[in-house]
Write a protein that holds these residues in place. Structure first.
Motif, PDB file in Angstrom:
ATOM      1  N   ARG A   1      25.166  50.385 -70.415  1.00  0.00           N
ATOM      2  CA  ARG A   1      24.950  50.397 -69.014  1.00  0.00           C
ATOM      3  C   ARG A   1      23.507  50.559 -68.794  1.00  0.00           C
ATOM      4  NH1 ARG A   1      27.047  54.294 -64.597  1.00  0.00           N
ATOM      5  NH2 ARG A   1      26.230  55.900 -64.968  1.00  0.00           N
ATOM      6  N   VAL A   2      22.687  49.136 -68.557  1.00  0.00           N
ATOM      7  CA  VAL A   2      21.100  49.273 -68.740  1.00  0.00           C
ATOM      8  C   VAL A   2      20.839  48.791 -67.256  1.00  0.00           C
ATOM      9  CG1 VAL A   2      19.014  48.433 -69.413  1.00  0.00           C
ATOM     10  CG2 VAL A   2      21.502  48.598 -70.906  1.00  0.00           C
ATOM     11  N   TYR A   3      19.470  49.495 -66.744  1.00  0.00           N
ATOM     12  CA  TYR A   3      18.421  49.454 -65.865  1.00  0.00           C
ATOM     13  C   TYR A   3      17.460  48.919 -66.135  1.00  0.00           C
ATOM     14  CZ  TYR A   3      22.534  52.531 -63.617  1.00  0.00           C
ATOM     15  OH  TYR A   3      23.542  53.402 -63.286  1.00  0.00           O
ATOM     16  N   VAL A   4      16.921  48.180 -65.184  1.00  0.00           N
ATOM     17  CA  VAL A   4      15.898  47.283 -65.120  1.00  0.00           C
ATOM     18  C   VAL A   4      15.039  47.482 -63.765  1.00  0.00           C
ATOM     19  CG1 VAL A   4      15.102  44.677 -65.780  1.00  0.00           C
ATOM     20  CG2 VAL A   4      16.607  45.743 -67.160  1.00  0.00           C
ATOM     21  N   ALA A   5      14.324  47.841 -64.282  1.00  0.00           N
ATOM     22  CA  ALA A   5      12.781  47.441 -62.640  1.00  0.00           C
ATOM     23  C   ALA A   5      12.110  46.147 -63.536  1.00  0.00           C
ATOM     24  CB  ALA A   5      11.784  48.696 -62.731  1.00  0.00           C
ATOM     25  N   ALA A   6      12.751  45.226 -62.130  1.00  0.00           N
ATOM     26  CA  ALA A   6      12.479  43.707 -62.210  1.00  0.00           C
ATOM     27  C   ALA A   6      11.019  44.000 -60.797  1.00  0.00           C
ATOM     28  CB  ALA A   6      13.203  42.566 -62.031  1.00  0.00           C
ATOM     29  N   THR A   7       9.789  43.721 -61.893  1.00  0.00           N
ATOM     30  CA  THR A   7       8.121  43.521 -60.929  1.00  0.00           C
ATOM     31  C   THR A   7       8.048  42.427 -60.116  1.00  0.00           C
ATOM     32  OG1 THR A   7       8.217  45.576 -62.540  1.00  0.00           O
ATOM     33  CG2 THR A   7       6.328  45.095 -60.938  1.00  0.00           C
ATOM     34  N   GLY A   8       8.559  41.807 -60.477  1.00  0.00           N
ATOM     35  CA  GLY A   8       8.055  40.163 -60.467  1.00  0.00           C
ATOM     36  C   GLY A   8       6.903  40.382 -60.135  1.00  0.00           C
ATOM     37  N   ASN A   9       5.390  39.291 -59.510  1.00  0.00           N
ATOM     38  CA  ASN A   9       4.353  39.220 -60.234  1.00  0.00           C
ATOM     39  C   ASN A   9       3.574  38.938 -58.646  1.00  0.00           C
ATOM     40  OD1 ASN A   9       4.280  36.473 -57.760  1.00  0.00           O
ATOM     41  ND2 ASN A   9       5.263  35.122 -60.468  1.00  0.00           N
ATOM     42  N   LEU A  10       2.489  39.187 -58.777  1.00  0.00           N
ATOM     43  CA  LEU A  10       1.295  39.600 -57.649  1.00  0.00           C
ATOM     44  C   LEU A  10       1.243  38.354 -56.432  1.00  0.00           C
ATOM     45  CD1 LEU A  10      -1.379  41.067 -59.581  1.00  0.00           C
ATOM     46  CD2 LEU A  10      -0.143  41.869 -58.725  1.00  0.00           C
ATOM     47  N   SER A  11       1.775  37.229 -56.991  1.00  0.00           N
ATOM     48  CA  SER A  11       1.799  36.498 -55.896  1.00  0.00           C
ATOM     49  C   SER A  11       3.028  35.643 -55.290  1.00  0.00           C
ATOM     50  CB  SER A  11       1.456  34.861 -56.638  1.00  0.00           C
ATOM     51  OG  SER A  11       0.333  34.876 -57.209  1.00  0.00           O
ATOM     52  N   GLY A  12       4.629  36.605 -55.576  1.00  0.00           N
ATOM     53  CA  GLY A  12       5.444  36.689 -54.462  1.00  0.00           C
ATOM     54  C   GLY A  12       6.400  35.829 -54.684  1.00  0.00           C
ATOM     55  N   THR A  13       6.216  34.874 -55.986  1.00  0.00           N
ATOM     56  CA  THR A  13       6.812  34.276 -56.210  1.00  0.00           C
ATOM     57  C   THR A  13       8.119  34.387 -57.178  1.00  0.00           C
ATOM     58  OG1 THR A  13       6.226  32.723 -57.963  1.00  0.00           O
ATOM     59  CG2 THR A  13       5.499  32.034 -56.087  1.00  0.00           C
ATOM     60  N   ALA A  14       8.076  35.381 -58.447  1.00  0.00           N
ATOM     61  CA  ALA A  14       8.928  35.945 -58.399  1.00  0.00           C
ATOM     62  C   ALA A  14      10.570  35.585 -57.855  1.00  0.00           C
ATOM     63  CB  ALA A  14       9.151  36.494 -59.365  1.00  0.00           C
ATOM     64  N   GLU A  15      12.083  34.973 -57.992  1.00  0.00           N
ATOM     65  CA  GLU A  15      12.666  35.400 -57.561  1.00  0.00           C
ATOM     66  C   GLU A  15      13.360  36.727 -57.349  1.00  0.00           C
ATOM     67  OE1 GLU A  15      15.099  32.056 -57.999  1.00  0.00           O
ATOM     68  OE2 GLU A  15      13.644  30.572 -57.928  1.00  0.00           O
ATOM     69  N   GLN A  16      13.238  37.531 -58.966  1.00  0.00           N
ATOM     70  CA  GLN A  16      14.283  38.495 -59.333  1.00  0.00           C
ATOM     71  C   GLN A  16      13.487  39.741 -59.602  1.00  0.00           C
ATOM     72  OE1 GLN A  16      15.679  36.814 -63.415  1.00  0.00           O
ATOM     73  NE2 GLN A  16      18.054  36.377 -62.472  1.00  0.00           N
ATOM     74  N   ARG A  17      13.817  40.385 -58.104  1.00  0.00           N
ATOM     75  CA  ARG A  17      12.822  41.816 -57.474  1.00  0.00           C
ATOM     76  C   ARG A  17      13.666  43.029 -57.689  1.00  0.00           C
ATOM     77  NH1 ARG A  17       7.106  40.895 -55.824  1.00  0.00           N
ATOM     78  NH2 ARG A  17       6.309  38.710 -56.381  1.00  0.00           N
ATOM     79  N   GLY A  18      13.654  44.533 -57.534  1.00  0.00           N
ATOM     80  CA  GLY A  18      13.972  45.021 -57.368  1.00  0.00           C
ATOM     81  C   GLY A  18      14.956  45.812 -58.752  1.00  0.00           C
ATOM     82  N   ILE A  19      15.494  46.509 -58.508  1.00  0.00           N
ATOM     83  CA  ILE A  19      16.847  47.094 -59.685  1.00  0.00           C
ATOM     84  C   ILE A  19      17.821  46.364 -59.353  1.00  0.00           C
ATOM     85  CG2 ILE A  19      16.952  49.342 -60.544  1.00  0.00           C
ATOM     86  CD1 ILE A  19      14.583  49.231 -59.734  1.00  0.00           C
ATOM     87  N   TYR A  20      18.561  46.621 -61.244  1.00  0.00           N
ATOM     88  CA  TYR A  20      18.994  45.741 -61.435  1.00  0.00           C
ATOM     89  C   TYR A  20      20.148  46.286 -63.127  1.00  0.00           C
ATOM     90  CZ  TYR A  20      17.387  41.273 -59.814  1.00  0.00           C
ATOM     91  OH  TYR A  20      17.401  40.435 -58.527  1.00  0.00           O
TER      92      TYR A  20
END
Length: 800
Positions: free
Chosen positions: A227-246
């Motif tokens: 069980r692993v948690y990841v904080a997906a930060t995205g990028n500064l311009s808003g195009t990353a599709e995967q953001r949040g805690i996984y």
């Protein structure tokens, strides 16, 4: 920083000039639907790509060598003002992979004795003196001698930008690619998701979340390592599709989004776990963005959350009793436009003790808080941050595993408290800008620290002045490079947060090229060596703080540049020596200045105001305390060798100009089909002032994204010669006139054009997959040097 000047020096990161969003140092490992290909060539079935359908403080002033801020790579920076999609990035990667390695091998030169920004650090409890670190632009490294020396533990072909590192109880190493620290004046690069290694970093497998942009934190469950948690930060311009805690599912294959971001500018950035209850997780969401000129590193999406059931449901933690002295808005941890980056830490020996540090949207400290009831309520503590104003560059805290009242906070200086944060002092003896820390469970009092200057070890529990710096860590981030015309071993380079460094001293010639020494502070940017006398050389730190140095009789004299006439200067300000007279120096801000006495005095030779650059658009005017007046500037200056009165100039607003009478009149190349994007480099043929190459940075629709253009008639007509170059920014170009070869340094490698028709080929073998920001050919034409942003300086022999 070495100069201590500034925090991120990334902030340092530099004023940055080239900027395009590059999503990130690319990976040549190909990700195809349904299959993830490992760095070793092993194909792993993952039932689809990611399966996450849920889907004493130093006052730092940038002008005086203070932080520059991490650079950014904006999606829509100069891309026809259209967002760059993940599909475009993948297309660029495929294009790069289609140009195979060939020819001579690249060789690491140096420096290896300086160190660069560390974004993650873990201690191996099963192997004595073994430490792994993540370099911001240089991959993962392993030390087996208690952080004295480091060796690569990351394939050169994978993305080299790393945001987080974690070691599971079962020995599995987890690496999150893409740096989550945003930029101020310089750069940070994005990545391609999560990788894991089960053999100590000898081989790595891609493990999904490939559309996350950057990873702020990975947390492995000590009870159930699957069980692993990841904080997906995205990028500064808003195009990353995967953001949040996984969260990684029980089968260890699929990612589930367990804490979604409330908007397209928010992502996960930090995680912590209750040491007594592995189902209690603390998570941080961070709302932040920037465009060409403005940075807003806070917003209503920021917040601190807790789950008591392993991430299935979450509660926002915002019960602050009282108001921190630094919280001018008085909103604490509540959703508010002023709430920026947050860091959270739990005391290992007291699960009820939770510490939180927060920033405002522009960087000053917002508040430090302490909880004694697991986060149900918080009270303000002392001033944990040092008041640097760059709190968005840090957002980290660490608690002594044996003493819940003893903790450290990241800032420009390393902040330490022995009374639960009521009072704070500086633990001295380390470089600026702190990012990673961990105690050694096998050695009482031993701890390791990672910052913008590399890796440090303390055997006295972090006591001030007792830190030991690593001796071999060749993962510097270089902005610019200079090589003497008469000596291919006499090199200088400007480093992120580590000043300008050289391979010689005033009393000793170049020798061991792995060992470089400093001659300028702050973030090192432009460096020059007089082509007629290598004892005269130059260096600049951010925003055009420049000096001329002269070695004579075993001594060195430093001369400050005189007054210039710009009211806006970019972090990575251009400085150029006239190819006809080395005493003539050009300097660019929003106007062009010329000196005829080596930089002592300057005369403005361009029209006043915004004629060359255009005005700053209102929505790109930075409102923070550090980066105003650094956009809408000149970014490149190219005097002609065969015509001393002809100069070409490019700007970050996408404008290209020429004067043929030393600035009396100017011609803009409008209506010539050129892209309106950031001008990264201009090269004038030394035998023909009408033959010019220009590199524009940015992604665009179609095959022309690389954007290298050529004119043979002084700009009356232009041809796009990008040809087979991958769709990625061309950071620098250089022309070998004797061989009629044009070299391009990109975020996907170095490429060479030998026939002038856009038929590019990859140059050499073995160059790590990190961004190359500068390339230079030696005076004898035998060697090409590449300054990488994460793996120091490399060289390759040029064949006829």
């Amino acid at each position: 920083m070495l100069i201590r000047g500034h925090p991120g020096e990334v902030r340092c990161m530099f004023g940055f000039r080239r900027f395009l969003r590059v999503v990130g140092m690319v990976v040549v490992a190909v990700v195809t639907a349904g299959l993830l290909t490992s760095a070793t060539g092993h194909v792993i079935g993952l039932e689809g790509e990611d399966h996450d359908a849920d889907s004493g403080q130093v006052d730092e002033d940038e002008g005086a060598g203070g932080p520059q801020a991490p650079a950014d790579y904006l999606d829509d920076k100069f891309t026809s003002f259209q967002s760059v999609t993940d599909d475009q990035v993948r297309q660029a990667e495929a294009q790069a992979a289609a140009l195979p390695e060939n020819g001579n091998g690249w060789r690491l030169v140096g420096p290896s004795n300086v160190g660069g920004r560390i974004t993650g650090l873990v201690v191996d409890p099963r192997r004595s003196d073994t430490v792994y670190v993540a370099a911001a632009g240089g991959g993962v490294w392993r030390s087996t001698d208690a952080a004295a020396t480091f060796q690569p533990a990351w394939p050169p072909g994978l993305p080299q930008a790393i945001g987080s590192l974690e070691l599971g109880r079962d020995g599995t190493l987890w690496a999150g690619t893409g740096e989550a620290n945003p930029s101020g004046g310089g750069l940070t690069f994005f990545g391609k998701g999560v990788y894991r290694s089960t053999d100590g970093g000898r081989s790595w497998d891609s493990w999904g979340l490939t559309r996350s942009g950057s990873i702020g934190r990975i947390l492995a469950d000590p009870v159930d390592p699957r069980r692993v948690y990841v904080a997906a930060t995205g990028n500064l311009s808003g195009t990353a599709e995967q953001r949040g805690i996984y969260r990684l599912s029980d089968n260890g294959r699929d990612w589930r989004l367990v804490l979604a971001a409330p908007n397209k500018t928010t992502g996960g950035v930090d995680l912590a776990m209750d040491p007594a209850n592995h189902n209690r997780i603390y998570a941080v969401l961070w709302d932040h963005q920037r465009n060409n000129g403005a940075r807003v590193y806070g917003g209503v999406g920021s917040g601190l959350f807790r789950s008591d059931n392993g991430g299935d449901t979450w509660t926002r933690l915002e019960n602050v009793i009282g108001t921190a002295s630094t919280d001018q808005a008085g909103t604490g941890l509540h959703s508010d436009p002023s709430l920026g980056r947050i860091g959270v830490a739990v005391a290992p020996n007291d699960p009820n003790r939770v510490y939180v540090i927060s920033a405002t949207q522009y960087g000053p400290d917002k508040g430090f808080y302490v909880s004694n009831d697991g986060g149900n309520s918080f009270t303000p503590g002392g001033h944990a941050g040092g008041g640097s104003g760059y709190a968005w560059w840090f957002g980290k805290m660490w608690v002594d595993p044996q003493h819940e009242n003893h903790l450290f906070a990241a800032d420009v200086s390393l902040r330490e408290s022995s009374d639960s944060g009521a009072t704070w002092h500086v633990s001295d003896g380390v470089h600026a800008d702190q990012h990673a820390m961990q105690w050694d469970p096998n050695k009482s009092g031993r701890m390791y620290l990672g910052n913008d200057g590399g890796v440090y070890r303390s055997d006295t529990n972090g006591a001030s002045g007792d830190w030991i710096h690593a001796t071999y860590e060749p993962f510097n981030q270089a902005y610019h490079l200079a090589v003497a015309q008469d000596d291919p071993t006499r090199l200088a380079t400007g480093l992120q947060d580590n000043g300008s460094v050289r391979t010689w001293t005033p009393t000793t010639p170049p020798g061991d090229l792995t060992q470089w020494n400093a001659y300028g502070g702050g973030d090192g940017h432009e460096v020059l060596i007089d082509y007629s006398d290598h004892n005269v050389y130059y260096e600049c730190s951010q925003v055009g703080v420049c000096h001329r140095h002269v070695d004579s009789g075993g001594n060195s004299q430093s001369v400050n540049f005189g007054t210039r006439h710009s009211n806006r200067i970019t972090t990575d300000a251009p400085v150029v020596l006239d190819p006809n007279n080395p005493k003539v120096v050009y300097f660019g801000g929003n106007v062009l200045d010329r000196s005829t006495d080596g930089g002592v005095t300057f005369t403005q030779i361009s029209p006043p105001g915004d004629v060359l650059t255009g005005p700053v658009p209102p929505n790109e005017n930075d409102q923070g305390p550090f980066y105003a007046n650094e956009y809408a500037t000149i970014t490149w200056i190219a005097p002609a060798k065969t015509d001393p009165d002809t100069i070409y100039v490019g700007t970050d607003t996408g404008r290209l100009w020429k004067t043929m009478d030393l600035g009396a009149t100017w011609t803009e190349f409008t209506g010539k089909g050129l892209p309106a994007r950031w001008v990264n480099a201009i090269v004038v043929d030394p035998t023909d002032a009408k033959h010019v190459f220009v590199a524009f940075s940015g992604y665009r629709e179609g095959d022309l994204a690389a954007n290298i253009w050529e004119t043979t008639d002084g700009g009356n007509s232009w041809n796009n010669i990008s040809g087979r170059l991958p769709n990625a920014p061309a950071e620098m170009i250089t022309y070998d006139q004797s061989r009629k070869r044009l070299y391009a340094a990109t975020n996907l490698g170095v490429f060479v054009n030998r026939d002038g028709r856009g038929n590019w080929r990859r140059l050499g073998r073995g160059l790590p997959n990190t961004s190359i920001l500068d390339i230079k050919i030696t005076g004898d034409g035998q060697t090409l040097y590449a300054a990488t942003f994460g793996r120091s300086v490399w060289s390759i022999r040029i064949d006829d």
